[in-house]
Design a protein around this motif. Sequence first.
Motif, mmCIF file in Angstrom:
data_model
loop_
_atom_site.group_PDB
_atom_site.id
_atom_site.type_symbol
_atom_site.label_atom_id
_atom_site.label_comp_id
_atom_site.label_asym_id
_atom_site.label_seq_id
_atom_site.Cartn_x
_atom_site.Cartn_y
_atom_site.Cartn_z
ATOM 1 N N ASP A 83 7.091 8.740 -5.516
ATOM 2 C CA ASP A 83 7.573 7.426 -5.906
ATOM 3 C C ASP A 83 8.937 7.537 -6.573
ATOM 4 O O ASP A 83 9.344 8.614 -7.048
ATOM 5 N N HIS A 84 9.659 6.444 -6.614
ATOM 6 C CA HIS A 84 11.040 6.445 -7.106
ATOM 7 C C HIS A 84 11.133 6.948 -8.544
ATOM 8 O O HIS A 84 12.050 7.707 -8.892
ATOM 9 N N GLU A 85 10.175 6.554 -9.373
ATOM 10 C CA GLU A 85 10.223 6.949 -10.788
ATOM 11 C C GLU A 85 10.107 8.477 -10.926
ATOM 12 O O GLU A 85 10.890 9.095 -11.656
ATOM 13 N N ARG A 86 9.162 9.090 -10.214
ATOM 14 C CA ARG A 86 9.016 10.546 -10.327
ATOM 15 C C ARG A 86 10.179 11.260 -9.653
ATOM 16 O O ARG A 86 10.619 12.318 -10.112
ATOM 17 N N ALA A 87 10.701 10.700 -8.563
ATOM 18 C CA ALA A 87 11.845 11.318 -7.889
ATOM 19 C C ALA A 87 13.039 11.389 -8.829
ATOM 20 O O ALA A 87 13.729 12.417 -8.916
ATOM 21 N N SER A 88 13.262 10.295 -9.573
ATOM 22 C CA SER A 88 14.370 10.279 -10.526
ATOM 23 C C SER A 88 14.133 11.273 -11.661
ATOM 24 O O SER A 88 15.048 11.997 -12.089
ATOM 25 N N ARG A 89 12.872 11.353 -12.123
ATOM 26 C CA ARG A 89 12.539 12.278 -13.205
ATOM 27 C C ARG A 89 12.694 13.730 -12.744
ATOM 28 O O ARG A 89 13.239 14.566 -13.479
ATOM 29 N N LEU A 90 12.242 14.027 -11.532
ATOM 30 C CA LEU A 90 12.383 15.385 -11.010
ATOM 31 C C LEU A 90 13.849 15.784 -10.888
ATOM 32 O O LEU A 90 14.230 16.913 -11.216
#
Length: 330
Positions: free
Chosen positions: A246-253
Amino acid sequence: MSEQVLKVFVVDDDPTARMLNMLQMQGVDVDIREFADGDACLAAVGDAPDIILLDVEMPGTDGVAVCRRLRAAGLTNAEIVFVSAHDDLETRLAAHDAGGNDYVVKPYAKADLVARIEVAKRTIRARREVAEHVQLARQRGTADMPAPSDMGVLMAFLWDAAFCQTVDDLGLAFCNALKQYGLHGLVDLHDARDSHCYSSQGRLTALEASILDHVRGMERVFQFHDRLAIQYPHTTLLIPNLPPVDHERASRLHDHLMVLVGSAEARFSAMLGEARCRAPAPHVTDAVAELARTLKETAAATHGNPPADRLRKAAAEVVSQFGNRQYAGE
């Protein structure tokens, strides 16, 4: 008990290339079969080859598509070595994405091909040994540990990196962090003289090493579809296949990986600085070498002269302290 003879498939639409490959492998303890196209190779997948020499450009089903279909068919343990006249990064990445293990550019010498076959043989043997250990661990009831949170992975790496004393310690700590994130990545820690490459999947394949060599020197952050490369002066990270998240985890990664690479860069740069501090300055080394030569030349002339002997012993102690003990006792 003798080792099982490995089966090698040679897949190339050029009969001359197939014949040359088979001639070059004469004397190597393998069972060789040749195929004129990718579809014939796919039809023989039930014979479970151990090593496949796979041409990239072939009419019909090309080598990359053949490799992808072989992996999808369950041929996961075979070592697939691509052969191609192309030496560009994009072809190597396509070969890697399809599941290739190695890549050799045409034309190549017999020694180069045989060396790759020997590497593949050692890898297969090592993989079988690991599989035996895994099976034993399962029989003993070993359970997987629960996965830590993304922030926990980051904090653990920052702590571990601060206490890494060797480049290998740092590279392995980085790869462990990538695995905890559920990512496969390639890491390169390099200076002007040496390059230390690591893979989160354990053994770095020759194909992966060549990809890192091509990626090194690109812009600071490069992302194309599911590929991500992050560069610092001494540290390179390549994620060949970012998983769909998901976008939120992609940004966090993305943010965490930037911190990981920056932290690895800082620790590796500190290691380089520490090594420079431990090494004597060139002018000091030259002076000590000159002093050692002088000691050797004057030793006989000053023997029996107490003041000269005391001076010579003092100078010899200086030489000894700098690690040049060749003349310290003369």
